[in-house]
Structure formats: C-alpha cells, structure tokens
Design an enzyme around this catalytic site. Structure first.
Site, PDB file in Angstrom:
ATOM      1  N   GLU A  94       0.841  -1.188   0.000  1.00 40.12           N
ATOM      2  CA  GLU A  94       0.000   0.000   0.000  1.00 40.12           C
ATOM      3  C   GLU A  94       0.882   1.245   0.000  1.00 40.12           C
ATOM      4  O   GLU A  94       1.975   1.249   0.568  1.00 40.12           O
ATOM      5  CB  GLU A  94      -0.918  -0.019   1.223  1.00 40.12           C
ATOM      6  N   CYS A 133       3.634   8.792   0.774  1.00 38.48           N
ATOM      7  CA  CYS A 133       4.235   7.963   1.815  1.00 38.48           C
ATOM      8  C   CYS A 133       4.458   6.587   1.189  1.00 38.48           C
ATOM      9  O   CYS A 133       3.494   5.853   0.927  1.00 38.48           O
ATOM     10  CB  CYS A 133       3.268   7.898   2.996  1.00 38.48           C
ATOM     11  N   CYS A 175       7.117  -6.301   7.420  1.00 41.18           N
ATOM     12  CA  CYS A 175       8.211  -5.701   8.175  1.00 41.18           C
ATOM     13  C   CYS A 175       8.662  -6.676   9.257  1.00 41.18           C
ATOM     14  O   CYS A 175       7.837  -7.340   9.883  1.00 41.18           O
ATOM     15  CB  CYS A 175       7.765  -4.383   8.811  1.00 41.18           C
ATOM     16  N   CYS A 200       6.699  -3.916  15.535  1.00 36.76           N
ATOM     17  CA  CYS A 200       6.226  -2.956  16.543  1.00 36.76           C
ATOM     18  C   CYS A 200       4.800  -3.351  16.937  1.00 36.76           C
ATOM     19  O   CYS A 200       3.978  -3.678  16.076  1.00 36.76           O
ATOM     20  CB  CYS A 200       6.271  -1.532  15.995  1.00 36.76           C
ATOM     21  N   CYS A 244       1.534  -1.759  15.303  1.00 37.40           N
ATOM     22  CA  CYS A 244       1.538  -1.517  13.855  1.00 37.40           C
ATOM     23  C   CYS A 244       0.988  -2.719  13.079  1.00 37.40           C
ATOM     24  O   CYS A 244       1.439  -3.852  13.272  1.00 37.40           O
ATOM     25  CB  CYS A 244       2.970  -1.204  13.421  1.00 37.40           C
ATOM     26  N   GLY A 253       7.182  -1.269   6.106  1.00 40.81           N
ATOM     27  CA  GLY A 253       8.590  -1.672   6.123  1.00 40.81           C
ATOM     28  C   GLY A 253       9.503  -0.691   6.822  1.00 40.81           C
ATOM     29  O   GLY A 253       9.123   0.445   7.116  1.00 40.81           O
ATOM     30  N   GLU A 254      10.713  -1.162   7.096  1.00 42.98           N
ATOM     31  CA  GLU A 254      11.752  -0.325   7.726  1.00 42.98           C
ATOM     32  C   GLU A 254      12.769   0.032   6.640  1.00 42.98           C
ATOM     33  O   GLU A 254      13.559  -0.810   6.203  1.00 42.98           O
ATOM     34  CB  GLU A 254      12.411  -1.109   8.873  1.00 42.98           C
ATOM     35  N   SER A 264      12.265   7.620   7.360  1.00 45.08           N
ATOM     36  CA  SER A 264      11.831   7.450   8.759  1.00 45.08           C
ATOM     37  C   SER A 264      12.269   6.068   9.240  1.00 45.08           C
ATOM     38  O   SER A 264      11.994   5.065   8.592  1.00 45.08           O
ATOM     39  CB  SER A 264      10.309   7.566   8.807  1.00 45.08           C
ATOM     40  N   SER A 269      11.171   7.315  14.725  1.00 42.22           N
ATOM     41  CA  SER A 269       9.979   6.980  15.516  1.00 42.22           C
ATOM     42  C   SER A 269      10.421   6.684  16.944  1.00 42.22           C
ATOM     43  O   SER A 269      11.143   5.711  17.175  1.00 42.22           O
ATOM     44  CB  SER A 269       9.309   5.733  14.934  1.00 42.22           C
ATOM     45  N   HIS A 305       8.073   7.115  20.002  1.00 44.89           N
ATOM     46  CA  HIS A 305       6.833   6.490  20.520  1.00 44.89           C
ATOM     47  C   HIS A 305       6.846   6.093  21.998  1.00 44.89           C
ATOM     48  O   HIS A 305       5.778   5.900  22.581  1.00 44.89           O
ATOM     49  CB  HIS A 305       6.422   5.278  19.681  1.00 44.89           C
ATOM     50  N   ASN A 332      -4.105   5.976  15.390  1.00 46.63           N
ATOM     51  CA  ASN A 332      -5.287   5.630  14.611  1.00 46.63           C
ATOM     52  C   ASN A 332      -5.769   4.258  15.070  1.00 46.63           C
ATOM     53  O   ASN A 332      -5.016   3.295  15.014  1.00 46.63           O
ATOM     54  CB  ASN A 332      -4.936   5.600  13.125  1.00 46.63           C
ATOM     55  N   CYS A 373      -0.929   6.181   9.721  1.00 48.85           N
ATOM     56  CA  CYS A 373       0.240   5.531  10.312  1.00 48.85           C
ATOM     57  C   CYS A 373      -0.151   4.276  11.070  1.00 48.85           C
ATOM     58  O   CYS A 373      -1.089   4.285  11.857  1.00 48.85           O
ATOM     59  CB  CYS A 373       0.905   6.482  11.291  1.00 48.85           C
TER      60      CYS A 373
HETATM   61  S1  SF4 Z   1       6.064   0.851  12.736  1.00 45.41           S
HETATM   62 FE1  SF4 Z   1       7.446   0.722  10.959  1.00 45.41          FE
HETATM   63  S2  SF4 Z   1       9.220  -0.407  11.755  1.00 45.41           S
HETATM   64 FE2  SF4 Z   1       7.549  -0.803  13.209  1.00 45.41          FE
HETATM   65  S3  SF4 Z   1       6.592  -2.696  12.484  1.00 45.41           S
HETATM   66 FE3  SF4 Z   1       5.464  -0.979  11.544  1.00 45.41          FE
HETATM   67  S4  SF4 Z   1       6.432  -0.714   9.555  1.00 45.41           S
HETATM   68 FE4  SF4 Z   1       7.853  -1.922  10.811  1.00 45.41          FE
END
Ligand code: SF4
Length: 332
Positions: free
Chosen positions: A81, A95, A102, A106, A109, A152-153, A184, A207, A209, A283, A324
């Site tokens: 996406e 974005c 990923c 996290c 996420c 993804g990272e 990011s 990030s 958090h 969100n 996000c």
């Molecule tokens: S916030 Fe970013 S780094 Fe963390 S799991 Fe989601 S996509 Fe991966």
C-alpha cells in the site's frame, strides 16, 4: 517495471531517442504507448511489446478528499500500500512502502503483525510515486515530497531506498530536490550512520513512541538491539555532522504513553537538540486506541510550557486505513 530495461531495449537507438522515451514515461506520464504520438509507429509497437506501462492498482479515497490510498499488486503477486496526502499548503506528499511486510514487529503496527516477506526494489519504490504523479497530472499538480514511512523499515533496505532517491532526484525523472525526501526509521542505528555519510541532504525522521527503555522495548522490539541512549547518540552525531533538524515522531496511545510522566521524559530526550517532535494521535486498530482530546491537549500543553518544539501531524486517511500503523497488505 524495470526502468533499466529501457536502455537495453533501445541500445542501438541514438541517445536522444532514449531520452525521448524516458520523457514520455516520467514527464508526460503516459499510461499507454499509443499516447507517445511523436514516436514512430514501429517504436511505439516495440515499446508496448517490451515495456508495459501498466501498474496494477486499486484506489481508495478518504471522505475528506485529502488522502488517496493505492493497493499495488507487484509482478510476483505481493501487494503493498502507498498513500498520497494532499496538504492544505499545496504540498502533495507520497508515503511510500519500502518492504513487503516488516521484520521489526512494533506492537501497535498492522504492518508489523504481517511479518517480513521481501525488500522492494528501487524500481518498485519509484513506481509508487509514478502512479501518483499520473493521478495528480490530471489535476495539473505533481508529487512534491516523498516520505519513507509506509510499510517496512527503510533502513533495512538501505541500498534500494537510496537508489530510488537518487533516481527520482534526477532532473530527467521527477527532479525532486534532496530535501524533499525523508527517511523514517524505527531506530536502526547502523542506517542512521550510513545516512550521515550520504552526500545528499536527505531528511531523517525517527519513531520514538516511548520515552523510556522499558516501555519502548515493550512497544518496539528494536529497542533491545539499540536502546534510547544508543539511538540518541546516533541522532546527535547526525545533527553534528549534517546540521539538519531531525523529526522525532511520537504517537500518543491511550493509557500507554500519554501521561505527564512520559511527557516529561520526552522533554528530557529532546532537550537542547536540533530536533522537533511530531505528535501523532494513534489511529484506532484492534490493538490500541487513541487518547481523548483532553489527554492529547494536556500532553501538548506540557511540551509547550517547557518550550519543546513540536507540531501536530495532520491526520490523513484514517477512514480508509491509510494512516500511520494501519497499512497491511501482502497477498501473493
Ligand atoms: S512501525 Fe514501521 S518499523 Fe515498526 S513494524 Fe510498523 S512498519 Fe515496521
């Protein structure tokens, strides 16, 4: 879409012809070779048999009309996406996703819950921007900024991410200036160190958090590998070497990281640094909820009172799961 193939297909053609073909793809943003009317009929036929311009996608629009999400099916059947955010000040930010799934997991996420499947190629990253440039062209607009904050990272796919930036920076492609790109990271210190050495002036966002190691490790397992001290040492080094401001992203999650204790810890982390905090309201997913507006205000008031630079990130596309932490597709 393998853009390198173009030179191969046209290897015997004069260089101006190759440039002309690329102009049709990246500047005229054609979706069908028949639109390239100044090319000969034979060349149009050759290109359509060897280089498909088709991007398989499914579009969703948010109710507020400021967010468009595209679900792209890649050549091997995986789906990613990508999101276009139309800002009130005229910027059109894409974005982009950098991986299918990923590996960092996290806790808040949706992408992290998928697990990791593969890295995207530089071409697959560029294709996401190309798709939105085609859409915006119909409105007489274009993509102005690209943020690597989708699935993804990006620091774990560093080479392809940097190659995609170099490619889109090229004046014969989209000609986007280096400062229009932001990478990011969830805190991959070795990636930040590579970015420090990068000659292009690419923006860095991190990030955070959670402002203490205990909470951060619970929310973001990467904190076990690089804790807050190691992360902020790398951020300090980035600022010292580049003199560029770093964006610290902080998502407020109900009853998790939204108290005044965390506000005070965040203030300490950001104190006396060339950085600003981007406050985001979580969100809703099935895992966590956003705090009430009174709690958000209390947190923001604390930062303001202590003169910590921060902004609120405008919310985009939460009704189409484009915000996000909500991106999650990988079907094969
Ligand atoms: S916030 Fe970013 S780094 Fe963390 S799991 Fe989601 S996509 Fe991966």
């Amino acid at each position: 879409m393998d853009f390198k193939k173009i030179d191969k297909i046209l290897e015997t053609a004069p260089s101006f012809r190759r440039a002309q073909v690329k102009r049709f793809i990246f500047k005229n943003l054609i979706e069908d070779w028949e639109e390239a009317t100044s090319l000969s009929k034979d060349l149009r036929a050759l290109m359509s048999s060897k280089f498909s311009l088709n991007i398989e996608h499914q579009r969703s629009e948010s109710k507020e009309n400021n967010t468009t999400k595209e679900l792209i099916t890649l050549e091997d059947g995986f789906q990613i996406e990508t999101v276009l955010m139309r800002h009130e000040d005229g910027r059109n930010t894409v974005c982009v996703s950098s991986q299918v799934g990923c590996a960092l997991g996290c806790d808040f996420c949706a992408t992290g819950k998928l697990g990791f499947f593969r890295n995207l190629t530089a071409n697959e990253i560029v294709m996401q921007v190309l798709l939105f440039n085609r859409l915006l062209k119909k409105e007489g607009k274009q993509v102005t900024n690209v943020v690597y904050m989708g699935m993804g990272e990006p620091m774990l796919n560093y080479e392809n991410v940097i190659n995609s930036i170099h490619f889109m920076n090229n004046k014969d492609v989209f000609g986007l200036g280096a400062r229009k790109f932001s990478i990011s990271t969830a805190g991959v210190v070795e990636g930040i160190k590579k970015l420090i050495k990068e000659p292009m002036e690419i923006n860095l966002a991190v990030s955070i958090h959670a402002p203490n190691d205990k909470l951060r490790t619970a929310l973001m397992p990467i904190n076990k590998k690089w804790n807050l001290k190691q992360l902020f040492t790398a951020i300090d080094e980035y600022i010292a070497k580049t003199n560029r401001r770093v964006m610290l992203e902080y998502t407020l999650i109900k009853n998790v990281n939204d108290s005044l204790i965390e506000a005070a810890q965040l203030k300490e982390l950001a104190r006396n640094k060339l950085c600003f905090i981007n406050l985001i309201t979580y969100n809703k997913t099935k895992f966590y909820a956003p705090p009430s507006s009174a709690v958000v205000k209390r947190f923001a008031d604390y930062l303001e009172k202590h003169r910590v630079a921060f902004t609120f990130r405008q919310r985009f596309g939460h009704d189409i799961a484009a915000a996000c932490g909500q991106l999650a597709r990988k079907k094969k």
